[in-house]
Motif scaffolding. Structure first.
Motif, PDB file in Angstrom:
ATOM      1  N   LEU A 252      55.880 -37.433 -63.316  1.00  0.00           N
ATOM      2  CA  LEU A 252      55.092 -36.199 -63.330  1.00  0.00           C
ATOM      3  C   LEU A 252      53.801 -36.365 -64.109  1.00  0.00           C
ATOM      4  CD1 LEU A 252      58.017 -33.695 -64.035  1.00  0.00           C
ATOM      5  CD2 LEU A 252      56.952 -34.193 -61.821  1.00  0.00           C
ATOM      6  N   LEU A 253      53.798 -37.219 -65.105  1.00  0.00           N
ATOM      7  CA  LEU A 253      52.646 -37.392 -65.992  1.00  0.00           C
ATOM      8  C   LEU A 253      51.812 -38.625 -65.655  1.00  0.00           C
ATOM      9  CD1 LEU A 253      54.621 -36.709 -69.286  1.00  0.00           C
ATOM     10  CD2 LEU A 253      53.059 -35.109 -68.182  1.00  0.00           C
ATOM     11  N   HIS A 254      52.225 -39.373 -64.664  1.00  0.00           N
ATOM     12  CA  HIS A 254      51.676 -40.712 -64.485  1.00  0.00           C
ATOM     13  C   HIS A 254      50.179 -40.719 -64.188  1.00  0.00           C
ATOM     14  CE1 HIS A 254      53.177 -44.872 -64.317  1.00  0.00           C
ATOM     15  NE2 HIS A 254      52.088 -45.095 -63.596  1.00  0.00           N
ATOM     16  N   ASP A 255      49.746 -39.936 -63.259  1.00  0.00           N
ATOM     17  CA  ASP A 255      48.332 -39.972 -62.869  1.00  0.00           C
ATOM     18  C   ASP A 255      47.425 -39.565 -64.025  1.00  0.00           C
ATOM     19  OD1 ASP A 255      48.994 -40.823 -60.352  1.00  0.00           O
ATOM     20  OD2 ASP A 255      48.903 -38.832 -59.438  1.00  0.00           O
ATOM     21  N   GLU A 256      47.837 -38.567 -64.797  1.00  0.00           N
ATOM     22  CA  GLU A 256      47.018 -38.141 -65.923  1.00  0.00           C
ATOM     23  C   GLU A 256      46.974 -39.218 -67.002  1.00  0.00           C
ATOM     24  OE1 GLU A 256      46.340 -34.348 -68.956  1.00  0.00           O
ATOM     25  OE2 GLU A 256      48.022 -34.328 -67.534  1.00  0.00           O
ATOM     26  N   VAL A 257      48.094 -39.873 -67.239  1.00  0.00           N
ATOM     27  CA  VAL A 257      48.118 -40.955 -68.229  1.00  0.00           C
ATOM     28  C   VAL A 257      47.206 -42.092 -67.799  1.00  0.00           C
ATOM     29  CG1 VAL A 257      49.565 -42.727 -69.298  1.00  0.00           C
ATOM     30  CG2 VAL A 257      50.405 -40.375 -69.103  1.00  0.00           C
TER      31      VAL A 257
END
Length: 270
Positions: A252-257
């Motif tokens: 869920l957080l991958h693209d933002e990270v």
């Protein structure tokens, strides 16, 4: 735990290998006569590292003679589309200082894809494993295990981050980026080496990242994270353990990270 056609025998073998290695590594952990050397790349190696890898190689030569073996301490042997990738002691610096955060990593790559991973941390009394299609599991054995799932955290403000040392990020020119990411997260720690990624798979941590890694550091980790429902990529977003660095998240957080850390190309150029 349900069996995985094609990889169930390999998974059982990985556990047998881990059992054998554990007898070697635990006998040498905190031993007064442990012999430690500095390799040309300035990393440490102990006699336990070499003995453990030799043991794995000898057993694979007997049980999987047609498979290739890639390890940390010795040149690759064999050839073919099945490649066992082994790190006898991931976390050697911890091992030689008596810190229990170290593990044996056993991974299998078939036709260029990581399909199996086992992480055995005997000093912690923990073991994690996965094979394609099986889910990710934790326990002491195949018959005594619980299935793992990544977390459902969807915002950085609620996320727990585990990073490697700040000096490693500074060395690739991305210290400011990783500190900004840490400030955006709810909590930041550096659990270290394999453990950060297993905590992601368990749902206890939401993000783990390291800027410089070798293949043997990552192959066993990637299937565990992905089978638990997460993502495992390089800093440039390429899926899998082949990019020389790693970002693992609950998905869920991958693209933002990735956006905050920048690509691998940017990292090396600053």
């Amino acid at each position: 735990m349900r069996a995985v056609p094609g990889f169930d025998d390999d998974l059982r073998l990985a556990h047998v290998l881990a059992d054998a290695v554990e007898r070697v590594t635990m006998a040498r952990f905190r031993a007064d006569d442990l012999h430690v050397e500095t390799k040309p790349d300035l990393t440490l190696v102990s006699d336990a590292d070499r003995d453990a890898e030799e043991l794995v190689r000898s057993q694979l030569k007997r049980t999987r003679p047609r498979d290739m073996v890639i390890g940390e301490e010795m040149p690759p042997t064999g050839s073919g589309n099945r490649q066992w990738v082994v790190d006898p002691i991931d976390g050697t610096h911890s091992f030689v200082r008596g810190v229990p955060v170290w593990a044996t990593l056993i991974g299998l790559v078939v036709d260029g894809a990581p399909v199996l991973g086992l992480v055995a941390a005997p000093a912690l009394g923990r073991r994690w494993w996965a094979a394609t299609g099986s889910g990710a599991w934790s326990g002491r054995s195949l018959t005594s295990a619980r299935q793992m799932h990544v977390s459902g955290v969807s915002t950085l403000a609620d996320a727990s981050l585990s990073i490697s040392s700040t000096t490693s990020w500074d060395a690739v020119g991305r210290l400011d980026a990783v500190l900004d990411l840490a400030r955006a997260c709810w909590r930041e720690r550096a659990y270290g080496d394999f453990w950060s990624y297993m905590l992601v798979a368990e749902g206890a941590v939401d993000i783990a990242a390291e800027p410089e890694l070798s293949l043997h550091d990552m192959v066993a980790l990637a299937p565990v994270v992905t089978e638990a429902g997460g993502r495992f990529t390089s800093l440039d977003g390429t899926d899998g353990p082949f990019g020389g660095n790693a970002v693992a998240t609950n998905g869920l957080l991958h693209d933002e990270v990735l956006a905050r850390l920048g690509t691998a190309r940017e990292a090396t150029s600053g």
